[in-house]
Scaffold this motif. Structure first.
Motif, PDB file in Angstrom:
ATOM      1  N   VAL A  78       0.842  -1.205   0.000  1.00  0.00           N
ATOM      2  CA  VAL A  78       0.000   0.000   0.000  1.00  0.00           C
ATOM      3  C   VAL A  78       0.873   1.250   0.000  1.00  0.00           C
ATOM      4  N   VAL A  79       0.480   2.216  -0.831  1.00  0.00           N
ATOM      5  CA  VAL A  79       1.186   3.487  -0.957  1.00  0.00           C
ATOM      6  C   VAL A  79       0.181   4.604  -0.707  1.00  0.00           C
ATOM      7  N   GLU A  80       0.593   5.673  -0.047  1.00  0.00           N
ATOM      8  CA  GLU A  80      -0.289   6.830   0.138  1.00  0.00           C
ATOM      9  C   GLU A  80      -0.487   7.535  -1.192  1.00  0.00           C
ATOM     10  N   GLY A  81      -1.707   7.977  -1.440  1.00  0.00           N
ATOM     11  CA  GLY A  81      -2.038   8.703  -2.664  1.00  0.00           C
ATOM     12  C   GLY A  81      -2.601   7.769  -3.728  1.00  0.00           C
ATOM     13  N   ALA A  82      -3.369   8.336  -4.642  1.00  0.00           N
ATOM     14  CA  ALA A  82      -3.925   7.585  -5.770  1.00  0.00           C
ATOM     15  C   ALA A  82      -2.997   7.772  -6.963  1.00  0.00           C
ATOM     16  N   ILE A  83      -2.161   6.794  -7.217  1.00  0.00           N
ATOM     17  CA  ILE A  83      -1.129   6.897  -8.243  1.00  0.00           C
ATOM     18  C   ILE A  83      -1.557   6.065  -9.458  1.00  0.00           C
ATOM     19  N   ASP A  84      -1.854   6.729 -10.561  1.00  0.00           N
ATOM     20  CA  ASP A  84      -2.253   5.978 -11.741  1.00  0.00           C
ATOM     21  C   ASP A  84      -1.024   5.489 -12.505  1.00  0.00           C
ATOM     22  N   ALA A  85      -1.262   4.626 -13.490  1.00  0.00           N
ATOM     23  CA  ALA A  85      -0.166   4.001 -14.237  1.00  0.00           C
ATOM     24  C   ALA A  85       0.683   5.032 -14.975  1.00  0.00           C
ATOM     25  N   ALA A  86       0.053   6.045 -15.545  1.00  0.00           N
ATOM     26  CA  ALA A  86       0.810   7.059 -16.280  1.00  0.00           C
ATOM     27  C   ALA A  86       1.764   7.817 -15.356  1.00  0.00           C
ATOM     28  N   THR A  87       1.292   8.156 -14.160  1.00  0.00           N
ATOM     29  CA  THR A  87       2.139   8.861 -13.190  1.00  0.00           C
ATOM     30  C   THR A  87       3.318   7.993 -12.775  1.00  0.00           C
ATOM     31  N   LEU A  88       3.049   6.710 -12.515  1.00  0.00           N
ATOM     32  CA  LEU A  88       4.115   5.802 -12.099  1.00  0.00           C
ATOM     33  C   LEU A  88       5.134   5.617 -13.228  1.00  0.00           C
ATOM     34  N   THR A  89       4.655   5.417 -14.427  1.00  0.00           N
ATOM     35  CA  THR A  89       5.549   5.242 -15.573  1.00  0.00           C
ATOM     36  C   THR A  89       6.413   6.489 -15.795  1.00  0.00           C
ATOM     37  N   ASN A  90       5.798   7.655 -15.706  1.00  0.00           N
ATOM     38  CA  ASN A  90       6.563   8.905 -15.852  1.00  0.00           C
ATOM     39  C   ASN A  90       7.618   9.044 -14.766  1.00  0.00           C
ATOM     40  N   ALA A  91       7.280   8.662 -13.537  1.00  0.00           N
ATOM     41  CA  ALA A  91       8.244   8.746 -12.432  1.00  0.00           C
ATOM     42  C   ALA A  91       9.440   7.831 -12.684  1.00  0.00           C
ATOM     43  N   ILE A  92       9.173   6.638 -13.197  1.00  0.00           N
ATOM     44  CA  ILE A  92      10.263   5.699 -13.507  1.00  0.00           C
ATOM     45  C   ILE A  92      11.160   6.293 -14.593  1.00  0.00           C
ATOM     46  N   GLU A  93      10.532   6.766 -15.652  1.00  0.00           N
ATOM     47  CA  GLU A  93      11.300   7.297 -16.787  1.00  0.00           C
ATOM     48  C   GLU A  93      12.081   8.550 -16.422  1.00  0.00           C
ATOM     49  N   SER A  94      11.525   9.401 -15.534  1.00  0.00           N
ATOM     50  CA  SER A  94      12.232  10.630 -15.154  1.00  0.00           C
ATOM     51  C   SER A  94      13.322  10.410 -14.111  1.00  0.00           C
ATOM     52  N   ASN A  95      13.425   9.210 -13.580  1.00  0.00           N
ATOM     53  CA  ASN A  95      14.448   8.897 -12.568  1.00  0.00           C
ATOM     54  C   ASN A  95      15.400   7.825 -13.092  1.00  0.00           C
ATOM     55  N   ASP A  96      15.815   7.995 -14.338  1.00  0.00           N
ATOM     56  CA  ASP A  96      16.795   7.098 -14.964  1.00  0.00           C
ATOM     57  C   ASP A  96      16.375   5.634 -14.955  1.00  0.00           C
ATOM     58  N   GLY A  97      15.068   5.378 -15.083  1.00  0.00           N
ATOM     59  CA  GLY A  97      14.581   4.014 -15.239  1.00  0.00           C
ATOM     60  C   GLY A  97      14.335   3.239 -13.959  1.00  0.00           C
ATOM     61  N   SER A  98      14.458   3.888 -12.816  1.00  0.00           N
ATOM     62  CA  SER A  98      14.236   3.215 -11.531  1.00  0.00           C
ATOM     63  C   SER A  98      13.641   4.209 -10.553  1.00  0.00           C
ATOM     64  N   TYR A  99      12.544   3.818  -9.914  1.00  0.00           N
ATOM     65  CA  TYR A  99      11.846   4.730  -9.015  1.00  0.00           C
ATOM     66  C   TYR A  99      11.539   4.037  -7.696  1.00  0.00           C
ATOM     67  N   GLU A 100      11.956   4.643  -6.600  1.00  0.00           N
ATOM     68  CA  GLU A 100      11.731   4.066  -5.270  1.00  0.00           C
ATOM     69  C   GLU A 100      10.410   4.579  -4.714  1.00  0.00           C
ATOM     70  N   ILE A 101       9.565   3.640  -4.310  1.00  0.00           N
ATOM     71  CA  ILE A 101       8.230   3.952  -3.797  1.00  0.00           C
ATOM     72  C   ILE A 101       8.199   3.660  -2.301  1.00  0.00           C
ATOM     73  N   ALA A 102       7.845   4.652  -1.500  1.00  0.00           N
ATOM     74  CA  ALA A 102       7.701   4.454  -0.057  1.00  0.00           C
ATOM     75  C   ALA A 102       6.329   3.845   0.227  1.00  0.00           C
ATOM     76  N   THR A 103       6.306   2.743   0.972  1.00  0.00           N
ATOM     77  CA  THR A 103       5.047   2.081   1.314  1.00  0.00           C
ATOM     78  C   THR A 103       4.604   2.491   2.707  1.00  0.00           C
ATOM     79  N   VAL A 104       3.349   2.232   3.032  1.00  0.00           N
ATOM     80  CA  VAL A 104       2.841   2.676   4.334  1.00  0.00           C
ATOM     81  C   VAL A 104       3.418   1.878   5.499  1.00  0.00           C
ATOM     82  N   ASN A 105       4.064   0.744   5.245  1.00  0.00           N
ATOM     83  CA  ASN A 105       4.686   0.014   6.355  1.00  0.00           C
ATOM     84  C   ASN A 105       6.094   0.519   6.663  1.00  0.00           C
ATOM     85  N   GLY A 106       6.557   1.546   5.919  1.00  0.00           N
ATOM     86  CA  GLY A 106       7.873   2.128   6.175  1.00  0.00           C
ATOM     87  C   GLY A 106       8.966   1.592   5.267  1.00  0.00           C
TER      88      GLY A 106
END
Length: 194
Positions: free
Chosen positions: A120-148
């Motif tokens: 589980v992640v805070e916020g409503a993150i759609d696929a386009a937002t996630l894909t853009n985040a990956i692409e804008s961070n050199d192909g790897s994006y770290e997602i913080a989950t609610v368990n820490g």
């Protein structure tokens, strides 16, 4: 560089998956009023909470059982918004034999809660937002989950792949299943926080 998602406001758009969860049978006779038909249409266009959407899909029956055992139903039915990377029944079947039974027993509740909140992640993150985040961070994006903990999202062969703390991977197989309090993305393997 560790990046966390910010809460995003998402339009309430019903997807085909969410619509399949609402039974819209034909009226028993042809005397239905316009008001009744308008009510049915508005119900079909407004998905339920994340828990309600999961409960309405047989592919998530194991996840619903696990959420109930961990007593997370009320939380995931709350205001949110949340994004849930939801493992299917087939994903849970990949766990070693006896693991699910151990986790859903009362003595496994703490570990089960940790595993489920890792999805589980805070916020409503759609696929386009996630894909853009990956692409804008050199192909790897770290997602913080609610368990820490955190997940690492990459794109492999055109699919978003999540890597967990134990080095296991899970592929996102369906995206943007709308819920009234967030978003569900379907994954093919249960993720482990460590």
């Amino acid at each position: 560089m560790k990046t966390t998602f910010k809460k995003l406001a998402m339009p309430a758009v019903a997807t085909a998956s969410a619509l399949a969860l609402v039974a819209c049978g034909a009226p028993a006779d042809d005397t239905a009023t316009d008001e009744t038909m308008a009510d049915e249409t508005s119900v079909a266009q407004e998905p339920g909470t994340i828990v309600a959407v999961a409960q309405g899909n047989d592919d998530f029956s194991t996840l619903v059982t696990a959420v109930t055992a961990a007593e997370l139903g009320e939380t995931l039915s709350g205001e949110g918004p949340f994004t849930v990377f939801a493992p299917t029944n087939a994903a849970f079947e990949k766990l070693p034999e006896g693991t699910l039974e151990t986790l859903t027993a009362p003595e496994g509740k703490e570990q089960l809660t940790s595993i489920l909140t890792y999805h589980v992640v805070e916020g409503a993150i759609d696929a386009a937002t996630l894909t853009n985040a990956i692409e804008s961070n050199d192909g790897s994006y770290e997602i913080a989950t609610v368990n820490g903990g955190s997940l690492t999202a990459t794109i492999q062969d055109g699919n978003v792949v999540l890597t967990d703390a134990a080095g296991g991977t899970s592929t996102v197989t369906a995206t943007d299943v709308a819920a009234s309090n967030g978003m569900i993305h379907v994954i093919d393997t249960v993720l482990m926080p460590g």
